[in-house]
Motif scaffolding. Structure first.
Motif, PDB file in Angstrom:
ATOM      1  N   THR A 198      12.192 -18.454  25.968  1.00 41.89           N
ATOM      2  CA  THR A 198      11.854 -19.208  24.753  1.00 41.89           C
ATOM      3  C   THR A 198      11.430 -18.243  23.645  1.00 41.89           C
ATOM      4  O   THR A 198      11.820 -18.387  22.478  1.00 41.89           O
ATOM      5  CB  THR A 198      10.706 -20.203  25.033  1.00 41.89           C
ATOM      6  OG1 THR A 198      11.043 -20.987  26.164  1.00 41.89           O
ATOM      7  CG2 THR A 198      10.439 -21.108  23.841  1.00 41.89           C
ATOM      8  N   LYS A 199      10.635 -17.263  24.037  1.00 42.44           N
ATOM      9  CA  LYS A 199      10.140 -16.257  23.091  1.00 42.44           C
ATOM     10  C   LYS A 199      11.299 -15.459  22.474  1.00 42.44           C
ATOM     11  O   LYS A 199      11.302 -15.169  21.279  1.00 42.44           O
ATOM     12  CB  LYS A 199       9.181 -15.323  23.829  1.00 42.44           C
ATOM     13  CG  LYS A 199       8.686 -14.110  23.052  1.00 42.44           C
ATOM     14  CD  LYS A 199       7.664 -13.398  23.907  1.00 42.44           C
ATOM     15  CE  LYS A 199       7.411 -12.002  23.447  1.00 42.44           C
ATOM     16  NZ  LYS A 199       6.353 -11.346  24.211  1.00 42.44           N
ATOM     17  N   LEU A 200      12.306 -15.147  23.289  1.00 44.15           N
ATOM     18  CA  LEU A 200      13.461 -14.379  22.835  1.00 44.15           C
ATOM     19  C   LEU A 200      14.154 -15.070  21.660  1.00 44.15           C
ATOM     20  O   LEU A 200      14.423 -14.456  20.620  1.00 44.15           O
ATOM     21  CB  LEU A 200      14.436 -14.202  24.004  1.00 44.15           C
ATOM     22  CG  LEU A 200      15.511 -13.132  23.878  1.00 44.15           C
ATOM     23  CD1 LEU A 200      14.885 -11.744  23.801  1.00 44.15           C
ATOM     24  CD2 LEU A 200      16.460 -13.200  25.071  1.00 44.15           C
ATOM     25  N   LEU A 201      14.410 -16.366  21.799  1.00 50.42           N
ATOM     26  CA  LEU A 201      15.057 -17.127  20.726  1.00 50.42           C
ATOM     27  C   LEU A 201      14.173 -17.220  19.491  1.00 50.42           C
ATOM     28  O   LEU A 201      14.652 -17.136  18.359  1.00 50.42           O
ATOM     29  CB  LEU A 201      15.410 -18.529  21.223  1.00 50.42           C
ATOM     30  CG  LEU A 201      16.764 -18.649  21.944  1.00 50.42           C
ATOM     31  CD1 LEU A 201      16.934 -20.054  22.512  1.00 50.42           C
ATOM     32  CD2 LEU A 201      17.918 -18.325  20.999  1.00 50.42           C
ATOM     33  N   ALA A 202      12.853 -17.384  19.732  1.00 44.19           N
ATOM     34  CA  ALA A 202      11.917 -17.479  18.607  1.00 44.19           C
ATOM     35  C   ALA A 202      11.892 -16.176  17.815  1.00 44.19           C
ATOM     36  O   ALA A 202      11.863 -16.179  16.576  1.00 44.19           O
ATOM     37  CB  ALA A 202      10.514 -17.807  19.125  1.00 44.19           C
ATOM     38  N   ILE A 203      11.935 -15.044  18.523  1.00 47.51           N
ATOM     39  CA  ILE A 203      11.942 -13.734  17.842  1.00 47.51           C
ATOM     40  C   ILE A 203      13.232 -13.560  17.031  1.00 47.51           C
ATOM     41  O   ILE A 203      13.204 -13.112  15.884  1.00 47.51           O
ATOM     42  CB  ILE A 203      11.786 -12.578  18.861  1.00 47.51           C
ATOM     43  CG1 ILE A 203      10.406 -12.619  19.516  1.00 47.51           C
ATOM     44  CG2 ILE A 203      11.992 -11.229  18.176  1.00 47.51           C
ATOM     45  CD1 ILE A 203      10.204 -11.599  20.616  1.00 47.51           C
ATOM     46  N   VAL A 204      14.365 -13.950  17.623  1.00 50.18           N
ATOM     47  CA  VAL A 204      15.652 -13.856  16.924  1.00 50.18           C
ATOM     48  C   VAL A 204      15.603 -14.646  15.616  1.00 50.18           C
ATOM     49  O   VAL A 204      15.956 -14.147  14.543  1.00 50.18           O
ATOM     50  CB  VAL A 204      16.804 -14.358  17.819  1.00 50.18           C
ATOM     51  CG1 VAL A 204      18.069 -14.570  16.995  1.00 50.18           C
ATOM     52  CG2 VAL A 204      17.065 -13.370  18.955  1.00 50.18           C
ATOM     53  N   ASN A 205      15.160 -15.899  15.699  1.00 48.43           N
ATOM     54  CA  ASN A 205      15.129 -16.777  14.518  1.00 48.43           C
ATOM     55  C   ASN A 205      14.168 -16.283  13.444  1.00 48.43           C
ATOM     56  O   ASN A 205      14.421 -16.438  12.250  1.00 48.43           O
ATOM     57  CB  ASN A 205      14.761 -18.207  14.934  1.00 48.43           C
ATOM     58  CG  ASN A 205      15.883 -18.863  15.723  1.00 48.43           C
ATOM     59  OD1 ASN A 205      17.060 -18.590  15.481  1.00 48.43           O
ATOM     60  ND2 ASN A 205      15.533 -19.702  16.683  1.00 48.43           N
TER      61      ASN A 205
END
Length: 503
Positions: A198-205
């Motif tokens: 979940t964190k990975l996608l949040a960092i990307v965005n």
């Protein structure tokens, strides 16, 4: 205030530190001796200081004779007393922060004390010195016209008896000065998310819309993030997302196996790579020159260094020496005494010195992560460099690997068994294995001697891992992201057998 002016001011402030660094470069051993005596004087009235009669310790030799080298298990009772609220046990100042770390070799959690002095005079000082050296070497840098993308293993902090524990990165973020938060991305809230995917996608965005000029993190996990970013944005390389990118600050694992993959997504010769050597126990060394693999040992961070030559490590004649006695190109286990109250603590890392004036090192592996079943003394540095060479020669890419011994059985000779996950597989795995084997022989004369005419060791054996095998193994152990890493080498088959079962 315009960004170029902020960049100029920040660069000027950081570069003022160069004069202090020059002091320990000129008088390294004197700085270390004075530092040790200050640590001893500070702790005379602690429980540990009274136990070893610190008031009467006036020389290094008395300190060496009186205080034993310690592992975490030796210090754990004292650390637990402090975690339950008792102070002045092993350090004279109040300690309320503990970096929780289990590493890859021990499932039991360690709680490494982090004093306020260590936060300010070691961890944050190290971060500032990294920027200072980079800016000093790159006068035209525009680092502070944008933000630094940081990727830590941060999870939330937990409170227990008015003390707090969590990942070191969570402690650093929680105590971070405002200017660091202003110049970093993602936000602290996103950085502290605990669920990796979940964190990975949040960092990307959050980061794809920023003007990122640098990024910092462990190469293996950073590569996962950057590939995700390219996939989400449908870009070919990172400069299409962040045109002002200029440097990657990395540490945690050897960069050699990942270097070619980074060059592919960062296709500019002017892009810089700067390495650091830090851990929960302290910030130890920094690359101080452009295009170098050597790290300057930082001698004024409240850490006193000692070293155990690996050829005596764990033996009855084990030898312990201070910095002034080290030799070039020998492997040493690192022992530290710190301003968080770790006294003669064996951190489990091995290094070798590439320069004695100034003292520069390379991290070669872990005391537990090497293979010496057959007298080959194989270090992680050897295998990382060899696999990087094999990848380069066969135009392949590796995600991760681990190696274990094949024990002798009757007349059957021993060998090393590899499990390698490829991002891009070699056309001929047998040829890849031969190149890898020859590369290790060229880097390690003990391995070469054991391989001569298959005298002791047969040629290495390679298993090709399925896609995401190592990722799934770490996920199963709840060790995704941050500082978590796959053990490269082991004297046992413990890790390899579990991974082969998951194939």
């Amino acid at each position: 205030m315009p960004l170029p002016i902020i960049n100029s001011i920040a660069s000027w402030v950081l570069k003022q530190r160069i004069h202090q660094i020059e002091l320990f470069l000129k008088y390294p051993n004197e700085v270390q001796e004075e530092l040790l005596m200050n640590l001893i004087r500070s702790s005379e009235n602690t429980v540990l200081g009274k136990q070893y009669d610190f008031p009467s310790v006036k020389t290094y030799h008395t300190f060496q004779e009186r205080v034993p080298v310690s592992h975490y298990e030796d210090l754990e009772p004292l650390i637990e007393r402090t975690r339950k609220g008792e102070q002045n046990v092993f350090w004279n100042q109040s300690i309320k922060w503990f970096a929780k770390s289990s590493g890859t070799t021990n499932a039991k959690s360690k709680f490494i004390p982090v004093s306020n002095e260590a936060l300010e005079d070691c961890h944050y000082k190290g971060s500032k010195d990294l920027l200072c050296m980079y800016l000093n070497n790159n006068e035209n840098s525009q680092l502070f016209t944008g933000k630094s993308l940081r990727l830590g293993g941060s999870k939330q902090l937990y409170e227990d008896n008015n003390t707090f524990f969590g990942d070191l990165s969570a402690i650093l973020i929680d105590n971070m000065p405002f200017w660091a938060e202003f110049s970093s991305t993602p936000s602290s809230k996103t950085s502290l998310m605990s669920e990796w995917e979940t964190k990975l996608l949040a960092i990307v965005n959050e980061t794809k819309i920023e003007n990122v000029t640098s990024f910092a993190g462990v190469p293996s996990w950073m590569m996962v993030l950057l590939n995700k970013l390219l996939e989400e944005t449908k870009k070919e390389n990172l400069f299409e997302i962040w045109p002002n990118l200029e440097v990657y600050f990395h540490g945690g694992v050897n960069f050699d196996p990942y270097r070619e993959q980074y060059k592919k997504i960062l296709p500019k010769d002017t892009f810089k790579y700067y390495e650091i050597y830090n851990a929960s126990e302290g910030f130890f060394a920094i690359q101080d020159l452009n295009n170098s693999n050597d790290l300057l040992l930082m001698l004024d961070y409240g850490i006193f260094y000692e070293f155990i030559p690996m050829d005596t490590f764990g033996l009855p004649n084990q030898k312990i020496i201070r910095l002034a006695e080290v030799e070039l190109h020998k492997n040493y286990a690192v022992v530290i005494t710190t301003n968080s109250g770790l006294w003669r603590y064996l951190i489990g890392d091995t290094v070798r010195f590439t320069s004695l004036n100034p003292y520069r090192i390379r991290v070669t592996g872990r005391t537990k992560h090497h293979i010496n079943v057959f007298g080959e003394e194989l270090m992680v540095e050897n295998t990382d460099m060899a696999i990087a060479k094999a990848c380069q020669m066969t135009k392949t890419e590796v995600v991760d690997y681990t190696v274990a011994p094949v024990f002798m059985n009757g007349k059957e000779k021993g060998a090393h068994e590899w499990l390698i996950e490829f991002k891009k597989q070699p056309e001929d795995i047998i040829q890849f294995g031969q190149i890898l084997d020859e590369a290790i022989q060229s880097l390690n004369s003990d391995y070469e001697a054991k391989r001569y005419n298959n005298m002791t060791l047969n040629q290495l054996k390679i298993n090709v891992a399925r896609e995401n095998l190592f990722y799934d193994w770490l996920k199963k152990k709840d060790k995704l992201g941050g500082q978590n890493k796959v053990p490269r080498l082991s004297n046992s088959r413990e890790y390899l057998e579990v991974l082969l079962e998951m194939q």
